[in-house]
Motif scaffolding. Structure first.
Motif, PDB file in Angstrom:
ATOM      1  N   THR A 165       0.834  -1.207   0.000  1.00 48.35           N
ATOM      2  CA  THR A 165       0.000   0.000   0.000  1.00 48.35           C
ATOM      3  C   THR A 165       0.867   1.256   0.000  1.00 48.35           C
ATOM      4  OG1 THR A 165      -1.711  -1.181   1.237  1.00 48.35           O
ATOM      5  CG2 THR A 165      -1.845   1.210   1.192  1.00 48.35           C
ATOM      6  N   ILE A 166       1.910   1.261   0.825  1.00 43.78           N
ATOM      7  CA  ILE A 166       2.809   2.423   0.876  1.00 43.78           C
ATOM      8  C   ILE A 166       3.563   2.576  -0.447  1.00 43.78           C
ATOM      9  CG2 ILE A 166       4.888   3.365   1.997  1.00 43.78           C
ATOM     10  CD1 ILE A 166       3.844   2.179   4.623  1.00 43.78           C
ATOM     11  N   MET A 167       3.912   1.468  -1.080  1.00 39.39           N
ATOM     12  CA  MET A 167       4.549   1.539  -2.403  1.00 39.39           C
ATOM     13  C   MET A 167       3.641   2.248  -3.400  1.00 39.39           C
ATOM     14  SD  MET A 167       6.274  -2.246  -2.733  1.00 39.39           S
ATOM     15  CE  MET A 167       6.462  -2.043  -4.497  1.00 39.39           C
ATOM     16  N   LEU A 168       2.350   1.887  -3.415  1.00 33.40           N
ATOM     17  CA  LEU A 168       1.401   2.517  -4.338  1.00 33.40           C
ATOM     18  C   LEU A 168       1.221   3.995  -4.015  1.00 33.40           C
ATOM     19  CD1 LEU A 168      -1.323  -0.285  -4.574  1.00 33.40           C
ATOM     20  CD2 LEU A 168       0.402   0.317  -6.278  1.00 33.40           C
ATOM     21  N   LEU A 174       4.849  10.427  -6.283  1.00 25.06           N
ATOM     22  CA  LEU A 174       5.945  10.761  -7.191  1.00 25.06           C
ATOM     23  C   LEU A 174       5.445  11.227  -8.543  1.00 25.06           C
ATOM     24  CD1 LEU A 174       8.423   7.839  -6.422  1.00 25.06           C
ATOM     25  CD2 LEU A 174       8.907  10.273  -6.113  1.00 25.06           C
ATOM     26  N   GLU A 175       4.414  10.560  -9.058  1.00 31.45           N
ATOM     27  CA  GLU A 175       3.918  10.865 -10.404  1.00 31.45           C
ATOM     28  C   GLU A 175       2.708  11.792 -10.402  1.00 31.45           C
ATOM     29  OE1 GLU A 175       5.588  10.095 -13.090  1.00 31.45           O
ATOM     30  OE2 GLU A 175       7.060   9.203 -11.733  1.00 31.45           O
ATOM     31  N   LEU A 181      -3.668   7.763  -6.133  1.00 32.79           N
ATOM     32  CA  LEU A 181      -3.598   8.154  -4.723  1.00 32.79           C
ATOM     33  C   LEU A 181      -4.928   7.878  -4.032  1.00 32.79           C
ATOM     34  CD1 LEU A 181      -2.001   9.392  -2.414  1.00 32.79           C
ATOM     35  CD2 LEU A 181      -2.771  11.648  -3.168  1.00 32.79           C
ATOM     36  N   ALA A 182      -6.041   8.200  -4.696  1.00 33.36           N
ATOM     37  CA  ALA A 182      -7.355   7.946  -4.114  1.00 33.36           C
ATOM     38  C   ALA A 182      -7.574   6.447  -3.886  1.00 33.36           C
ATOM     39  CB  ALA A 182      -8.449   8.507  -5.031  1.00 33.36           C
ATOM     40  N   VAL A 183      -7.180   5.632  -4.877  1.00 35.57           N
ATOM     41  CA  VAL A 183      -7.303   4.179  -4.744  1.00 35.57           C
ATOM     42  C   VAL A 183      -6.419   3.672  -3.604  1.00 35.57           C
ATOM     43  CG1 VAL A 183      -6.858   1.969  -5.887  1.00 35.57           C
ATOM     44  CG2 VAL A 183      -7.924   3.837  -7.168  1.00 35.57           C
TER      45      VAL A 183
END
Length: 211
Positions: A165-168, A174-175, A181-183
């Motif tokens: 989750t933190i990776m996403l 970053l992008e 981000l919402a997901v």
């Protein structure tokens, strides 16, 4: 002032904003600036500027997938998370970490492994639903701080889902991808609810055994 002039002014301001540079290109740019004698962690954070928080979160999340690292990663995650809540421009770590030096060749190998993966992700993850940078930073910091607590839960494999989750969240940050981000934030909420229920059930099971 006429509404047409207002519209032209807003359009001019939007067009004057610097274009978003993919993180893969930012990392490639590091290699061109890296001194031959080696680089420090502080040098990397200084060159990454506003991307530094996202890169730190991404690296710590990747480390957090490794068995046995949960408590250490959970503790380290609180440092950038708290600084993001305070809207700091870049993360700051103890001097011993910031001055840690490693070879430029090691940086080259790391970038060469990371960039192809990022480029594939960047075909899907891109700037959408942009939010004010400071607001996004504070929200991400708060969510990561809460997720860091999950790394201390003594349940096997409990580190995997929060780390992913933190990776996403880091990639979305970053992008500048508001959709991702919402997901990711919805996923974080689900993780926290599931963890709370699991911990509560475990506590109740222990209580029923001894009381």
């Amino acid at each position: 002032m006429s509404p047409h002039r207002n519209g032209r002014s807003d359009a001019a301001m939007t067009s004057s904003l610097p274009p978003h540079i993919p993180t893969s290109e930012v990392l490639r740019g590091l290699l061109a600036e890296a001194p031959a004698e080696g680089v420090t962690f502080g040098w990397l954070l200084d060159r990454l500027q506003k991307r530094s928080f996202g890169v730190v979160l991404l690296l710590l999340a990747l480390i957090g997938l490794t068995p046995g690292t949960s408590p250490v990663v959970g503790l380290l995650l609180t440092i950038p998370a708290l600084q993001m809540i305070l809207a700091r421009e870049t993360p700051a770590f103890p001097r011993t970490i910031m001055s840690r030096r490693f070879s430029t060749q090691r940086l080259v190998r790391m970038v060469d492994r990371t960039v192809p993966v990022l480029r594939r992700m960047e075909t899907v993850i891109r700037p959408r639903w942009k939010m004010p940078f400071e607001t996004t930073t504070r929200v991400v910091g708060l969510v990561v701080l809460v997720l860091a607590g999950v790394f201390f839960v003594p349940i096997p494999l409990s580190n995997v889902v929060p780390a992913v989750t933190i990776m996403l969240i880091a990639l979305a940050y970053l992008e500048e991808d508001g959709v991702l981000l919402a997901v990711s934030l919805a996923m974080a909420a689900a993780v926290l609810i599931a963890t709370t229920i699991t911990v509560w059930q475990s506590v109740e099971a222990v209580r029923s055994m001894f009381f």
